[in-house]
Design a protein around this motif. Sequence first.
Motif, PDB file in Angstrom:
ATOM      1  N   MET A  29      38.122  49.631 -91.433  1.00 12.64           N
ATOM      2  CA  MET A  29      38.784  50.379 -90.370  1.00 12.64           C
ATOM      3  C   MET A  29      38.415  49.835 -88.990  1.00 12.64           C
ATOM      4  SD  MET A  29      36.787  53.999 -90.159  1.00 12.64           S
ATOM      5  CE  MET A  29      35.207  54.145 -89.315  1.00 12.64           C
ATOM      6  N   GLN A  30      37.544  48.831 -88.953  1.00 13.82           N
ATOM      7  CA  GLN A  30      37.165  48.233 -87.681  1.00 13.82           C
ATOM      8  C   GLN A  30      38.302  47.391 -87.114  1.00 13.82           C
ATOM      9  OE1 GLN A  30      34.367  49.255 -86.225  1.00 13.82           O
ATOM     10  NE2 GLN A  30      34.081  50.476 -88.100  1.00 13.82           N
ATOM     11  N   SER A  31      38.390  47.348 -85.791  1.00 11.02           N
ATOM     12  CA  SER A  31      39.441  46.587 -85.111  1.00 11.02           C
ATOM     13  C   SER A  31      38.887  46.048 -83.801  1.00 11.02           C
ATOM     14  CB  SER A  31      40.642  47.499 -84.838  1.00 11.02           C
ATOM     15  OG  SER A  31      41.546  46.903 -83.932  1.00 11.02           O
ATOM     16  N   SER A  32      39.485  44.957 -83.325  1.00 10.63           N
ATOM     17  CA  SER A  32      39.101  44.420 -82.013  1.00 10.63           C
ATOM     18  C   SER A  32      39.553  45.344 -80.885  1.00 10.63           C
ATOM     19  CB  SER A  32      39.705  43.025 -81.814  1.00 10.63           C
ATOM     20  OG  SER A  32      41.122  43.077 -81.915  1.00 10.63           O
ATOM     21  N   VAL A  33      40.466  46.238 -81.206  1.00  7.71           N
ATOM     22  CA  VAL A  33      40.923  47.238 -80.233  1.00  7.71           C
ATOM     23  C   VAL A  33      40.089  48.502 -80.450  1.00  7.71           C
ATOM     24  CG1 VAL A  33      42.874  48.615 -79.409  1.00  7.71           C
ATOM     25  CG2 VAL A  33      43.245  46.279 -80.262  1.00  7.71           C
ATOM     26  N   ASP A  34      39.245  48.833 -79.500  1.00  5.59           N
ATOM     27  CA  ASP A  34      38.307  49.947 -79.666  1.00  5.59           C
ATOM     28  C   ASP A  34      39.001  51.263 -80.000  1.00  5.59           C
ATOM     29  OD1 ASP A  34      36.145  48.329 -79.208  1.00  5.59           O
ATOM     30  OD2 ASP A  34      35.943  48.853 -77.079  1.00  5.59           O
ATOM     31  N   LEU A  35      40.150  51.511 -79.382  1.00  6.49           N
ATOM     32  CA  LEU A  35      40.846  52.775 -79.587  1.00  6.49           C
ATOM     33  C   LEU A  35      41.255  52.936 -81.050  1.00  6.49           C
ATOM     34  CD1 LEU A  35      42.047  55.394 -78.494  1.00  6.49           C
ATOM     35  CD2 LEU A  35      44.119  54.117 -77.873  1.00  6.49           C
ATOM     36  N   VAL A  36      41.619  51.845 -81.690  1.00  9.36           N
ATOM     37  CA  VAL A  36      42.018  51.901 -83.094  1.00  9.36           C
ATOM     38  C   VAL A  36      40.842  52.347 -83.953  1.00  9.36           C
ATOM     39  CG1 VAL A  36      42.765  50.551 -85.095  1.00  9.36           C
ATOM     40  CG2 VAL A  36      43.843  50.179 -82.865  1.00  9.36           C
ATOM     41  N   SER A  37      39.688  51.729 -83.740  1.00 10.96           N
ATOM     42  CA  SER A  37      38.493  52.089 -84.510  1.00 10.96           C
ATOM     43  C   SER A  37      38.078  53.527 -84.254  1.00 10.96           C
ATOM     44  CB  SER A  37      37.345  51.146 -84.164  1.00 10.96           C
ATOM     45  OG  SER A  37      37.680  49.807 -84.473  1.00 10.96           O
ATOM     46  N   GLN A  38      38.174  53.957 -82.992  1.00 12.19           N
ATOM     47  CA  GLN A  38      37.799  55.326 -82.642  1.00 12.19           C
ATOM     48  C   GLN A  38      38.711  56.334 -83.326  1.00 12.19           C
ATOM     49  OE1 GLN A  38      37.951  55.418 -78.367  1.00 12.19           O
ATOM     50  NE2 GLN A  38      36.371  53.836 -78.147  1.00 12.19           N
ATOM     51  N   LEU A  39      40.005  56.008 -83.342  1.00 13.24           N
ATOM     52  CA  LEU A  39      40.982  56.899 -83.954  1.00 13.24           C
ATOM     53  C   LEU A  39      40.754  57.018 -85.454  1.00 13.24           C
ATOM     54  CD1 LEU A  39      44.533  56.414 -82.449  1.00 13.24           C
ATOM     55  CD2 LEU A  39      43.834  58.332 -83.861  1.00 13.24           C
ATOM     56  N   ALA A  40      40.585  55.874 -86.099  1.00 17.47           N
ATOM     57  CA  ALA A  40      40.357  55.877 -87.547  1.00 17.47           C
ATOM     58  C   ALA A  40      39.070  56.626 -87.875  1.00 17.47           C
ATOM     59  CB  ALA A  40      40.301  54.445 -88.068  1.00 17.47           C
ATOM     60  N   ALA A  41      38.041  56.359 -87.078  1.00 14.95           N
ATOM     61  CA  ALA A  41      36.745  56.991 -87.323  1.00 14.95           C
ATOM     62  C   ALA A  41      36.826  58.499 -87.143  1.00 14.95           C
ATOM     63  CB  ALA A  41      35.688  56.405 -86.395  1.00 14.95           C
ATOM     64  N   HIS A  42      37.632  58.954 -86.183  1.00 11.90           N
ATOM     65  CA  HIS A  42      37.730  60.386 -85.899  1.00 11.90           C
ATOM     66  C   HIS A  42      38.108  61.157 -87.158  1.00 11.90           C
ATOM     67  CE1 HIS A  42      38.512  64.020 -83.556  1.00 11.90           C
ATOM     68  NE2 HIS A  42      39.627  64.171 -84.288  1.00 11.90           N
ATOM     69  N   LEU A  43      39.023  60.595 -87.948  1.00 10.98           N
ATOM     70  CA  LEU A  43      39.477  61.305 -89.133  1.00 10.98           C
ATOM     71  C   LEU A  43      38.683  60.923 -90.373  1.00 10.98           C
ATOM     72  CD1 LEU A  43      41.499  63.432 -89.815  1.00 10.98           C
ATOM     73  CD2 LEU A  43      43.182  61.681 -90.283  1.00 10.98           C
ATOM     74  N   ILE A  44      38.443  59.635 -90.558  1.00  5.04           N
ATOM     75  CA  ILE A  44      37.789  59.175 -91.787  1.00  5.04           C
ATOM     76  C   ILE A  44      36.323  59.592 -91.829  1.00  5.04           C
ATOM     77  CG2 ILE A  44      37.018  57.119 -93.039  1.00  5.04           C
ATOM     78  CD1 ILE A  44      39.699  55.831 -92.294  1.00  5.04           C
ATOM     79  N   VAL A  45      35.611  59.410 -90.718  1.00  3.18           N
ATOM     80  CA  VAL A  45      34.186  59.733 -90.703  1.00  3.18           C
ATOM     81  C   VAL A  45      33.975  61.246 -90.789  1.00  3.18           C
ATOM     82  CG1 VAL A  45      32.033  59.547 -89.375  1.00  3.18           C
ATOM     83  CG2 VAL A  45      33.614  57.632 -89.454  1.00  3.18           C
ATOM     84  N   ALA A  46      35.007  62.012 -90.386  1.00  4.01           N
ATOM     85  CA  ALA A  46      34.903  63.474 -90.468  1.00  4.01           C
ATOM     86  C   ALA A  46      34.794  63.957 -91.906  1.00  4.01           C
ATOM     87  CB  ALA A  46      36.120  64.118 -89.800  1.00  4.01           C
ATOM     88  N   GLY A  47      35.081  63.073 -92.843  1.00  2.00           N
ATOM     89  CA  GLY A  47      34.878  63.430 -94.247  1.00  2.00           C
ATOM     90  C   GLY A  47      36.155  63.807 -94.939  1.00  2.00           C
ATOM     91  N   GLY A  48      36.200  64.984 -95.515  1.00  3.35           N
ATOM     92  CA  GLY A  48      37.314  65.340 -96.369  1.00  3.35           C
ATOM     93  C   GLY A  48      36.885  65.204 -97.819  1.00  3.35           C
ATOM     94  N   LYS A  49      37.752  65.612 -98.698  1.00  2.00           N
ATOM     95  CA  LYS A  49      37.383  65.661-100.116  1.00  2.00           C
ATOM     96  C   LYS A  49      37.375  64.292-100.778  1.00  2.00           C
ATOM     97  CE  LYS A  49      40.529  68.972-100.421  1.00  2.00           C
ATOM     98  NZ  LYS A  49      40.519  69.588 -99.092  1.00  2.00           N
ATOM     99  N   ARG A  50      38.075  63.303-100.183  1.00  2.20           N
ATOM    100  CA  ARG A  50      38.179  61.963-100.777  1.00  2.20           C
ATOM    101  C   ARG A  50      38.710  62.041-102.215  1.00  2.20           C
ATOM    102  NH1 ARG A  50      36.730  60.001 -96.185  1.00  2.20           N
ATOM    103  NH2 ARG A  50      34.924  58.661 -95.850  1.00  2.20           N
ATOM    104  N   LEU A  51      39.557  63.020-102.481  1.00  4.60           N
ATOM    105  CA  LEU A  51      39.992  63.252-103.852  1.00  4.60           C
ATOM    106  C   LEU A  51      40.863  62.118-104.373  1.00  4.60           C
ATOM    107  CD1 LEU A  51      40.066  65.000-106.328  1.00  4.60           C
ATOM    108  CD2 LEU A  51      41.805  66.432-105.251  1.00  4.60           C
ATOM    109  N   ARG A  52      41.746  61.594-103.546  1.00  6.54           N
ATOM    110  CA  ARG A  52      42.665  60.555-104.018  1.00  6.54           C
ATOM    111  C   ARG A  52      41.932  59.266-104.398  1.00  6.54           C
ATOM    112  NH1 ARG A  52      44.062  64.047-100.678  1.00  6.54           N
ATOM    113  NH2 ARG A  52      46.044  65.169-100.727  1.00  6.54           N
ATOM    114  N   PRO A  53      41.051  58.741-103.551  1.00  2.00           N
ATOM    115  CA  PRO A  53      40.294  57.560-104.007  1.00  2.00           C
ATOM    116  C   PRO A  53      39.395  57.861-105.203  1.00  2.00           C
ATOM    117  CG  PRO A  53      39.490  58.321-101.867  1.00  2.00           C
ATOM    118  CD  PRO A  53      40.775  59.032-102.128  1.00  2.00           C
TER     119      PRO A  53
END
Length: 334
Positions: A29-53
């Motif tokens: 989820m890392q990107s050379s564009v900081d905003l992209v990484s921040q956005l992805a991290a906001h949702l992914i790092v927040a967790g969730g059930k991870r049921l699908r993977p």
Amino acid sequence: MDTKEPLQKLLDYLASDMELCNRLIMDRMQSSVDLVSQLAAHLIVAGGKRLRPLLTLASARLCGYEQLSQGSMPRHVRLATSIEFLHTSTLLHDDVVDESKLRRGADSANVVFGNAASVLGGDFLFARAFQIMTEDGSLDVMRVISQACATIAEGELLQMTTQNDLSTSIARYYEVIYGKTAALFAASCRVGAIVADSTVKDEEALENYGLNLGMAFQLVDDALDYSAKQEELGKTVGDDFREGKITYPILIAYQKADAEEKKFWERVIESCDQTDQDLEHALSLINKHQALEETLKEAMSFANKACDAIRHFPEGELHSLFEEIARYTVTRHF
């Protein structure tokens, strides 16, 4: 006596696989564009059930998958990561479309970063998911997941056409939830079987398991919007009502309504003419006609179908966990 919830038991069973999956999620989820990484991290790092993977990892293991080479990231882990990116992409887009304010108990990404950034961040994760699939190189995997992505988009568009329409049939509602939820559950499971080089029978069985699990999952989600506490659910309770979404509890309450109640539903759902007191009255009507109980009964029917779909797999701990997950889906409170 083991008092752990089935989801935690499955996480424990697949702990080493999930550790690798989480590591790959953070890396890709890392990107050379900081905003992209921040956005992805906001949702992914927040967790969730991870049921699908988890379903992809578990399905591969149920079919006897073993990593063939050392030193590289296992295929089922890479594809589970791809599935999680696809799911997260849809969440970012959905929150913009639905104008949601909360996701997993925190401000949704569109609130924090704005609609444009959320949509583009979702596009990035969608593209990253297909990069990972391309690296895997399986045309069967690409076929299954690309079809699921098309179905998800169709499901969301179909939901827009049924919104505020109380004449929507139960069959059409099922088409909506198959598209928006069950299709990705089904694909998550089938991909696991494909990675394990399993039989077509196993692929179809796990696909049916995922499909029925996804149907049950969404029915319960629709019930929770009218029954859960906001802090448990992690999103605003009553959003479906305020948006005029047609869900199973509403359809049942409307079908059983008397003339006066029908006028109420037509005003608040079809005309979206709502006051601050209308949600409370809606809840009283839903309770009066036992619409939530009927919704959960229907969800359990799908959960049982999910269990039936994998009957031919050998008995064992993982097989039992698949069955427990299906039934837990109906009893969860978030």
